[in-house]
Design an enzyme around this catalytic site. Structure first.
Site, PDB file in Angstrom:
ATOM      1  N   LYS A 111      25.028 105.023  32.274  1.00  0.00           N
ATOM      2  CA  LYS A 111      24.565 103.958  31.374  1.00  0.00           C
ATOM      3  C   LYS A 111      24.531 102.599  32.071  1.00  0.00           C
ATOM      4  O   LYS A 111      23.663 101.789  31.792  1.00  0.00           O
ATOM      5  CB  LYS A 111      25.452 103.894  30.115  1.00  0.00           C
ATOM      6  CG  LYS A 111      25.243 105.103  29.207  1.00  0.00           C
ATOM      7  CD  LYS A 111      25.665 104.862  27.770  1.00  0.00           C
ATOM      8  CE  LYS A 111      25.246 106.048  26.907  1.00  0.00           C
ATOM      9  NZ  LYS A 111      25.643 105.969  25.525  1.00  0.00           N
ATOM     10  N   LYS A 192      19.250 114.817  28.849  1.00  0.00           N
ATOM     11  CA  LYS A 192      19.822 115.064  27.526  1.00  0.00           C
ATOM     12  C   LYS A 192      18.953 114.464  26.413  1.00  0.00           C
ATOM     13  O   LYS A 192      18.422 113.374  26.583  1.00  0.00           O
ATOM     14  CB  LYS A 192      21.218 114.416  27.498  1.00  0.00           C
ATOM     15  CG  LYS A 192      22.050 114.732  26.279  1.00  0.00           C
ATOM     16  CD  LYS A 192      23.386 113.982  26.322  1.00  0.00           C
ATOM     17  CE  LYS A 192      23.283 112.635  25.644  1.00  0.00           C
ATOM     18  NZ  LYS A 192      24.538 112.135  25.065  1.00  0.00           N
ATOM     19  N   LYS A 195      19.776 109.838  21.286  1.00  0.00           N
ATOM     20  CA  LYS A 195      19.170 109.010  20.233  1.00  0.00           C
ATOM     21  C   LYS A 195      18.742 107.635  20.730  1.00  0.00           C
ATOM     22  O   LYS A 195      17.894 107.011  20.136  1.00  0.00           O
ATOM     23  CB  LYS A 195      20.083 108.914  19.004  1.00  0.00           C
ATOM     24  CG  LYS A 195      21.428 108.258  19.210  1.00  0.00           C
ATOM     25  CD  LYS A 195      22.127 108.157  17.863  1.00  0.00           C
ATOM     26  CE  LYS A 195      23.509 108.766  17.870  1.00  0.00           C
ATOM     27  NZ  LYS A 195      24.482 108.112  18.768  1.00  0.00           N
TER      28      LYS A 195
END
Ligand code: ATP
Ligand code: LTN
Length: 326
Positions: A111, A192, A195
């Site tokens: 991230k 992956k 969302k």
């Protein structure tokens, strides 16, 4: 009765990956365990969030839990930020966590590489997660495999604290189901389904319009081999669809392979789309009822009061052990 506990972040619309990896498992386990299910809104702000979207997503996530069959009579349902002890315990745990061990977290590396500027909250995220778990003496933590490393550090922190200050925390175990541990993006099945990712074509949202959800499954990336076989390395797209079908029908991978022996990808995708449609239709009908209803506030008030009381007790014990006392 053993306790299970899990949380999801209100960082966007809930995906089929979140359902299969976390919500579905909680639903299956809620009859046998004392179940705690919360909204990790403090984790959400480790990445910048729009404040109106954050509060809307938080309420929506509670309605999703209920619509997916999380029973408020069998679960303690609450919002992380409504209980100050999560952050308080997190600080004490941070002071018992090494910089090096947090630097190894793959979610952090992943991230942080996507943002030019990232916060220290993103770095200390796993410690807050450890606090979420250790405050309540949870036994089992149902999560997708992407969270396994965070559970390992939670265990390490609990063991370390217990050794240093005497027995205080229960050491939790991850609960990762054998199917559907990681649902992949439909367009790029090597990443992956997430969302917060920005290509909606690869993601099934639980609140997706049914037609467009079917379209996404029918358009999912596959390969040219035309054999329905589970082989993540060479056939990531088909393996992902097998995973989805297997999780939604409760059939094993080999049962799915047998069922579709000799069939073509179009026929297989249509069956996967039918299962997704069934799930989404059911969830969306119930969601409409819950999101409009005051029951959400009743459930959250109850969860907040109960968890504050429990967390206060554990925090007080920890506080005294580290020497915060007069
Ligand atoms: P974000 O994109 O904001 O990181 P996310 O979609 O990864 O969000 P989280 O809120 O981080 O979702 O995760 C909630 C739960 O859903 C966790 O237990 C996580 O392991 C699980 N989960 C998330 N994505 C998947 C996936 N693709 N397959 C299986 N489980 C998943
Ligand atoms: N980090 C998790 C959400 C989460 C969680 C937790 C899960 C926060 N605290 C405690 C289980 C237990 C995630 O992003 N999926």
């Amino acid at each position: 009765m053993k306790r299970i506990l899990t949380g999801l972040q209100p960082t966007g619309n809930i995906t089929l990956g979140n359902y299969i990896g976390a919500i579905r498992q909680m639903k299956e386990l809620q009859d046998k365990y004392d179940s705690y299910m919360f909204v990790a809104d403090m984790h959400a702000i480790t990445i910048p969030q729009d404040k109106d979207a954050l509060s809307k997503n938080t309420r929506s996530l509670i309605a999703i839990y209920l619509a997916c069959g999380i029973d408020p009579d069998k679960n303690t349902i609450y919002i992380q930020s409504e209980n100050p002890y999560h952050a308080n315990l997190s600080w004490i745990l941070e002071c018992n966590t090494y910089f090096g061990e947090l630097s190894r977290m793959t979610q952090f590396k992943d991230k942080s590489s996507k943002h030019a500027n990232f916060t220290t909250g993103l770095f200390t995220y796993p410690v807050l997660m450890a606090a979420d778990i250790l405050l309540y003496d949870a036994d089992l933590i149902p999560v997708g495999i992407d969270q396994k490393q965070h559970l390992e550090i939670t265990r390490d922190l609990a063991i370390r604290f217990n050794k240093k200050y005497g027995d205080t925390f229960k050491v939790p175990e991850p609960f990762i189901s054998t199917t559907g541990t990681k649902i992949m993006d439909l367009v790029n099945p090597t990443i992956k389904m997430s969302k917060s990712s920005d290509n909606p074509k690869g993601i099934i949202y639980l609140l997706d319009d049914i037609k467009s959800a079917r379209k996404k499954i029918m358009g999912a990336t596959t390969d040219s081999e035309m054999i329905i076989k589970y082989d993540v390395e060479n056939k990531p797209g088909i393996s992902n669809l097998i995973n989805i079908y297997s999780a939604l029908t409760n059939k094993s991978i080999s049962e799915v392979e047998d069922e579709f022996k000799g069939k073509n990808y179009g026929e297989f995708k249509k069956c996967v789309a039918d299962e997704v449609e069934k799930l989404l239709t059911n969830v969306q009908e119930k969601y409409k009822e819950y999101i409009e209803s005051d029951i959400i506030d009743v459930i959250l008030d109850k969860g907040m009061e109960k968890t504050i009381k429990e967390a206060e007790k554990k925090y007080k014990e920890v506080k005294e052990k580290v020497g915060f006392k007069r």
